[in-house]
Design a protein around this motif. Structure first.
Motif, PDB file in Angstrom:
ATOM      1  N   CYS A  20      -4.520   3.670 -11.294  1.00 49.13           N
ATOM      2  CA  CYS A  20      -4.540   2.839 -12.499  1.00 49.13           C
ATOM      3  C   CYS A  20      -5.733   3.162 -13.388  1.00 49.13           C
ATOM      4  CB  CYS A  20      -4.533   1.362 -12.120  1.00 49.13           C
ATOM      5  SG  CYS A  20      -3.062   0.900 -11.159  1.00 49.13           S
ATOM      6  N   GLU A  21      -6.709   3.888 -12.847  1.00 50.22           N
ATOM      7  CA  GLU A  21      -7.874   4.317 -13.620  1.00 50.22           C
ATOM      8  C   GLU A  21      -7.710   5.739 -14.153  1.00 50.22           C
ATOM      9  OE1 GLU A  21     -10.433   2.273 -14.339  1.00 50.22           O
ATOM     10  OE2 GLU A  21      -9.326   0.701 -13.281  1.00 50.22           O
ATOM     11  N   SER A  52     -10.073  10.142  -6.251  1.00 51.31           N
ATOM     12  CA  SER A  52      -9.892   8.843  -6.891  1.00 51.31           C
ATOM     13  C   SER A  52      -8.577   8.226  -6.412  1.00 51.31           C
ATOM     14  CB  SER A  52      -9.863   9.007  -8.408  1.00 51.31           C
ATOM     15  OG  SER A  52      -9.528   7.794  -9.019  1.00 51.31           O
ATOM     16  N   ASP A  92      -7.511   5.022  -6.981  1.00 47.70           N
ATOM     17  CA  ASP A  92      -6.924   4.044  -7.888  1.00 47.70           C
ATOM     18  C   ASP A  92      -6.294   4.757  -9.077  1.00 47.70           C
ATOM     19  OD1 ASP A  92      -6.157   1.830  -9.316  1.00 47.70           O
ATOM     20  OD2 ASP A  92      -8.186   1.098  -9.689  1.00 47.70           O
ATOM     21  N   CYS A 124      -0.749   0.600 -15.445  1.00 50.89           N
ATOM     22  CA  CYS A 124      -0.198  -0.078 -14.270  1.00 50.89           C
ATOM     23  C   CYS A 124       0.179  -1.511 -14.608  1.00 50.89           C
ATOM     24  CB  CYS A 124      -1.211  -0.080 -13.128  1.00 50.89           C
ATOM     25  SG  CYS A 124      -1.500   1.563 -12.424  1.00 50.89           S
ATOM     26  N   ARG A 160      -0.169  -3.539  -8.002  1.00 52.03           N
ATOM     27  CA  ARG A 160      -0.236  -2.728  -9.222  1.00 52.03           C
ATOM     28  C   ARG A 160       0.545  -1.450  -9.010  1.00 52.03           C
ATOM     29  NH1 ARG A 160      -6.067  -2.773 -11.749  1.00 52.03           N
ATOM     30  NH2 ARG A 160      -4.846  -1.609 -13.236  1.00 52.03           N
ATOM     31  N   TYR A 197      -0.269  -8.159  -8.921  1.00 50.75           N
ATOM     32  CA  TYR A 197      -0.329  -7.418  -7.663  1.00 50.75           C
ATOM     33  C   TYR A 197       1.061  -7.381  -7.072  1.00 50.75           C
ATOM     34  CZ  TYR A 197      -2.256  -5.863  -3.252  1.00 50.75           C
ATOM     35  OH  TYR A 197      -2.567  -5.139  -2.148  1.00 50.75           O
ATOM     36  N   ARG A 219       0.819   7.468  -6.179  1.00 53.71           N
ATOM     37  CA  ARG A 219      -0.290   8.437  -6.184  1.00 53.71           C
ATOM     38  C   ARG A 219       0.205   9.835  -5.836  1.00 53.71           C
ATOM     39  NH1 ARG A 219      -3.625  10.125  -2.387  1.00 53.71           N
ATOM     40  NH2 ARG A 219      -5.690  10.758  -2.935  1.00 53.71           N
ATOM     41  N   CYS A 251       0.828  -1.205   0.000  1.00 55.68           N
ATOM     42  CA  CYS A 251       0.000   0.000   0.000  1.00 55.68           C
ATOM     43  C   CYS A 251       0.861   1.252   0.000  1.00 55.68           C
ATOM     44  CB  CYS A 251      -0.932   0.006   1.202  1.00 55.68           C
ATOM     45  SG  CYS A 251      -2.248  -1.208   1.089  1.00 55.68           S
ATOM     46  N   ALA A 269       2.123   1.926  -3.580  1.00 55.69           N
ATOM     47  CA  ALA A 269       1.037   2.452  -4.405  1.00 55.69           C
ATOM     48  C   ALA A 269       0.701   3.886  -3.997  1.00 55.69           C
ATOM     49  CB  ALA A 269      -0.194   1.555  -4.304  1.00 55.69           C
TER      50      ALA A 269
END
Length: 141
Positions: free
Chosen positions: A64-65, A60, A62, A71, A77, A75, A36, A29, A32
């Motif tokens: 990756c969206e 948002s 994520d 990404c 990602r 896992y 971000r 986490c 990731a």
């Protein structure tokens, strides 16, 4: 008495293994979350047409969206590509981009980026494809 001596080392081993496995999601986490934060920092120096970076927001989680982001599939990602070619974006390239430690492709060509190219980009060991052409970037002296 001998049986409790045998159980104790096994229990300690199990406890270490349990603690290690429980800490893995936190580390994943954190990576990731670093991606971000790096992307939001990168965005903070940019402007462009409405909607181009609208998905890049604190609302948002994520990344990756987000528009222009690719990404990795397995896992965890991680951001492996940033592709914002020909989006009409202006601003400077933030050194924060160097915090995308899994990135292999950085495609920012045909925009209005200005200023210098951050030397921190040279720290991206996995970067294989870099295109900053057709911008207003300064030549290094």
């Amino acid at each position: 008495m001998a049986s409790s001596a045998v159980l104790f080392p096994s229990f300690v081993w199990f406890l270490y293994l349990f603690c290690f496995l429980c800490s893995l999601p936190l580390a994943i986490c954190k990576e990731a979350e670093n991606d971000r934060h790096a992307l939001l920092c990168f965005k903070s120096r940019l402007s462009g047409p409405a909607g181009v970076l609208a998905s890049w927001s604190n609302k948002s989680f994520d990344v990756c969206e987000w528009h222009g982001i690719t990404c990795s599939k397995p896992y965890p990602r991680r951001v492996i590509a940033l592709d914002l070619e020909s989006e009409g974006i202006s601003g400077s390239i933030s050194p924060c981009v160097a915090n995308l430690t899994s990135i292999t492709r950085l495609q920012l060509s045909n925009n209005n980026f200005s200023g210098g190219i951050p030397s921190e980009i040279g720290l991206l060991r996995r970067l294989r494809d870099l295109d900053l052409s057709r911008n207003n970037l300064e030549d290094p002296e």
